[in-house]
Design a protein around this motif. Sequence first.
Motif, PDB file in Angstrom:
ATOM      1  N   ASN A  78       0.810  -1.210   0.000  1.00  0.00           N
ATOM      2  CA  ASN A  78       0.000   0.000   0.000  1.00  0.00           C
ATOM      3  C   ASN A  78       0.849   1.268   0.000  1.00  0.00           C
ATOM      4  O   ASN A  78       0.568   2.189  -0.746  1.00  0.00           O
ATOM      5  N   THR A  79       1.870   1.335   0.852  1.00  0.00           N
ATOM      6  CA  THR A  79       2.632   2.571   0.976  1.00  0.00           C
ATOM      7  C   THR A  79       3.670   2.693  -0.140  1.00  0.00           C
ATOM      8  O   THR A  79       3.774   1.837  -1.015  1.00  0.00           O
ATOM      9  N   ILE A  80       4.433   3.765  -0.092  1.00  0.00           N
ATOM     10  CA  ILE A  80       5.364   4.080  -1.180  1.00  0.00           C
ATOM     11  C   ILE A  80       6.721   3.428  -0.918  1.00  0.00           C
ATOM     12  O   ILE A  80       7.424   3.791   0.035  1.00  0.00           O
ATOM     13  N   MET A  90       0.513   1.021  -8.561  1.00  0.00           N
ATOM     14  CA  MET A  90       0.052   1.888  -9.643  1.00  0.00           C
ATOM     15  C   MET A  90       1.192   2.544 -10.412  1.00  0.00           C
ATOM     16  O   MET A  90       0.955   3.224 -11.395  1.00  0.00           O
ATOM     17  N   ALA A  91       2.417   2.391  -9.964  1.00  0.00           N
ATOM     18  CA  ALA A  91       3.530   3.135 -10.544  1.00  0.00           C
ATOM     19  C   ALA A  91       3.823   2.681 -11.969  1.00  0.00           C
ATOM     20  O   ALA A  91       3.668   1.508 -12.309  1.00  0.00           O
ATOM     21  N   PRO A  92       4.239   3.613 -12.833  1.00  0.00           N
ATOM     22  CA  PRO A  92       4.623   3.210 -14.185  1.00  0.00           C
ATOM     23  C   PRO A  92       5.877   2.353 -14.172  1.00  0.00           C
ATOM     24  O   PRO A  92       6.646   2.362 -13.210  1.00  0.00           O
ATOM     25  N   ALA A  93       6.069   1.599 -15.235  1.00  0.00           N
ATOM     26  CA  ALA A  93       7.254   0.754 -15.333  1.00  0.00           C
ATOM     27  C   ALA A  93       8.504   1.624 -15.325  1.00  0.00           C
ATOM     28  O   ALA A  93       8.513   2.725 -15.879  1.00  0.00           O
ATOM     29  N   PRO A  94       9.572   1.150 -14.705  1.00  0.00           N
ATOM     30  CA  PRO A  94      10.782   1.969 -14.603  1.00  0.00           C
ATOM     31  C   PRO A  94      11.520   2.068 -15.931  1.00  0.00           C
ATOM     32  O   PRO A  94      11.478   1.174 -16.770  1.00  0.00           O
ATOM     33  N   GLY A 153       2.429 -15.320  -1.744  1.00  0.00           N
ATOM     34  CA  GLY A 153       2.753 -15.380  -3.168  1.00  0.00           C
ATOM     35  C   GLY A 153       3.350 -14.076  -3.660  1.00  0.00           C
ATOM     36  O   GLY A 153       3.906 -13.292  -2.888  1.00  0.00           O
ATOM     37  N   ILE A 154       3.198 -13.834  -4.940  1.00  0.00           N
ATOM     38  CA  ILE A 154       3.756 -12.623  -5.549  1.00  0.00           C
ATOM     39  C   ILE A 154       2.633 -11.773  -6.130  1.00  0.00           C
ATOM     40  O   ILE A 154       1.558 -12.268  -6.476  1.00  0.00           O
ATOM     41  N   LEU A 155       2.904 -10.490  -6.225  1.00  0.00           N
ATOM     42  CA  LEU A 155       2.025  -9.559  -6.914  1.00  0.00           C
ATOM     43  C   LEU A 155       2.508  -9.453  -8.353  1.00  0.00           C
ATOM     44  O   LEU A 155       3.616  -8.988  -8.610  1.00  0.00           O
ATOM     45  N   LEU A 156       1.676  -9.918  -9.282  1.00  0.00           N
ATOM     46  CA  LEU A 156       2.032  -9.838 -10.700  1.00  0.00           C
ATOM     47  C   LEU A 156       1.768  -8.426 -11.185  1.00  0.00           C
ATOM     48  O   LEU A 156       0.622  -7.977 -11.193  1.00  0.00           O
ATOM     49  N   PRO A 157       2.810  -7.692 -11.597  1.00  0.00           N
ATOM     50  CA  PRO A 157       2.576  -6.336 -12.101  1.00  0.00           C
ATOM     51  C   PRO A 157       1.763  -6.378 -13.387  1.00  0.00           C
ATOM     52  O   PRO A 157       1.787  -7.355 -14.132  1.00  0.00           O
ATOM     53  N   GLY A 158       1.057  -5.309 -13.644  1.00  0.00           N
ATOM     54  CA  GLY A 158       0.375  -5.202 -14.927  1.00  0.00           C
ATOM     55  C   GLY A 158       1.367  -4.883 -16.032  1.00  0.00           C
ATOM     56  O   GLY A 158       2.481  -4.430 -15.792  1.00  0.00           O
ATOM     57  N   ALA A 159       0.951  -5.159 -17.259  1.00  0.00           N
ATOM     58  CA  ALA A 159       1.755  -4.810 -18.429  1.00  0.00           C
ATOM     59  C   ALA A 159       0.854  -4.028 -19.380  1.00  0.00           C
ATOM     60  O   ALA A 159       0.491  -4.513 -20.457  1.00  0.00           O
ATOM     61  N   PRO A 160       0.454  -2.808 -18.988  1.00  0.00           N
ATOM     62  CA  PRO A 160      -0.473  -2.041 -19.820  1.00  0.00           C
ATOM     63  C   PRO A 160       0.176  -1.604 -21.126  1.00  0.00           C
ATOM     64  O   PRO A 160       1.411  -1.624 -21.244  1.00  0.00           O
ATOM     65  N   PRO A 161      -0.621  -1.225 -22.100  1.00  0.00           N
ATOM     66  CA  PRO A 161      -0.046  -0.727 -23.360  1.00  0.00           C
ATOM     67  C   PRO A 161       0.951   0.390 -23.089  1.00  0.00           C
ATOM     68  O   PRO A 161       0.703   1.297 -22.298  1.00  0.00           O
ATOM     69  N   ALA A 194      -2.967  -2.403 -13.692  1.00  0.00           N
ATOM     70  CA  ALA A 194      -2.609  -2.635 -15.094  1.00  0.00           C
ATOM     71  C   ALA A 194      -3.115  -1.551 -16.048  1.00  0.00           C
ATOM     72  O   ALA A 194      -3.025  -1.709 -17.255  1.00  0.00           O
ATOM     73  N   SER A 195      -3.643  -0.463 -15.513  1.00  0.00           N
ATOM     74  CA  SER A 195      -4.189   0.584 -16.375  1.00  0.00           C
ATOM     75  C   SER A 195      -3.080   1.455 -16.944  1.00  0.00           C
ATOM     76  O   SER A 195      -2.135   1.802 -16.229  1.00  0.00           O
ATOM     77  N   PRO A 196      -3.194   1.850 -18.204  1.00  0.00           N
ATOM     78  CA  PRO A 196      -2.221   2.786 -18.769  1.00  0.00           C
ATOM     79  C   PRO A 196      -2.467   4.186 -18.219  1.00  0.00           C
ATOM     80  O   PRO A 196      -3.560   4.481 -17.733  1.00  0.00           O
ATOM     81  N   PRO A 197      -1.458   5.063 -18.263  1.00  0.00           N
ATOM     82  CA  PRO A 197      -1.662   6.441 -17.803  1.00  0.00           C
ATOM     83  C   PRO A 197      -2.698   7.145 -18.674  1.00  0.00           C
ATOM     84  O   PRO A 197      -2.717   6.978 -19.901  1.00  0.00           O
TER      85      PRO A 197
END
Length: 413
Positions: A78-80, A90-94, A153-161, A194-197
């Motif tokens: 939850n936190t940063i 929610m962070a964008p991919a690095p 388990g693991i949190l699967l990151p989203g792969a948005p467009p 997984a939402s795009p910006p």
Amino acid sequence: MSDRYTVISADCHAGADLLDYKPYLEKRHHDDFDAWAATYVNPYEDLLADTADRNWNSERRVTELAADGIVAEVVFPNTIPPFFPSASLMAPAPTREEFEQRWAGLRAHNRWLADFCSLAPGRRAGVAQILLNDVDEAVKEIRRVKAEGLTGGILLPGAPPGSGVPELYSASYDPIWAVCEELDVPVNHHGGSASPPLGDEPAARAVFMVETTWFSHRALWHLMFGGAFRRHPGLKLVLTEQGSGWIPGVVEMLDYYHDRLVAAATKAVGATAATAESKFGAGLAASMGRGPSEVWRDNCCVGASFMRPHEVPLRHRIGLDKIMWGCDYPHDEGTTPYSREGLRIAYAGLAREEVAAMAGGNAARVYGFDLALLDRLAAVHGPTVEEIAEPLKEVPAAATSPAFAPGGSVRVW
């Protein structure tokens, strides 16, 4: 048989206070962390409020959840984490330049989470975080967190467009699926990840609300059609806080397209002119294996956070052994401190064994909780069978969860 239900929330959130992550970073990152933290402005009001410590105050958390009838929890982030611009969910991919620091930040969170879970033995299943940019590093981290005792388990990151990483159907992620199957590690995909910006236009927030669950649902058909479950038949996928009413219709739709493409490709074998549809379906049956409904039955579950009354009649089509209720603590949309009422509005009138499965039994099986331990705690804190059987006549005036929203209909996607 106990007269109380053992309630496990399959969807809670936690994380360290910002500066408390520093001891969990390797020392070589400390100076950069100090510089980052000195100028960082937290974008989330709930992490600045006087209730923010619900994320990291273990004693407060145990007390509040127990008062709400909940004896164990699956803990999502939850936190940063260090070096992130916003919550990692929610962070964008690095970028390539950010990659090393972001990995360090997630490892720090995972180390903190292992310590946090140890403060309430047997009552927390922590969900570890990974990045998809480097599959080998992800595999190493999965092995490490499993050895440290994280059982969520693991949190699967989203792969948005536009994310810059391969789509989730890519075979490049096979080493991740393989280690999760080997170690019996659930793969969790959380709503909103997984939402795009969408930018800052006034309509962006409304569009996000409409589209965010759909973008999260995509992980289901990506892994199905990508053949992950054929190559790794023991893989477990959990879709959390994305609703549950959409599942029967979507699985039927996926069956339809699967059958149509496979049939067209089969008929085209040996034909002089193949149809476009048969070309689309070429190789699908061999690469995917079982059909979508069979994969759902054998490999998938839903973290049905604050399950709503209109979803409950679909429980047999979803699968009674698939549904795991969650309170979403400490979020405003969660049911706390009215989780008993949330369970009543959804499950009143159902058979006792059905409620027991959805409220805790299924989560105990998926995440490896010791039910004997939790049953003893539930004998003190759990809601009674009689209490949950009583239909809710009046929604608490201060309740903010969508579980209590009037009306509602089954989503079709």
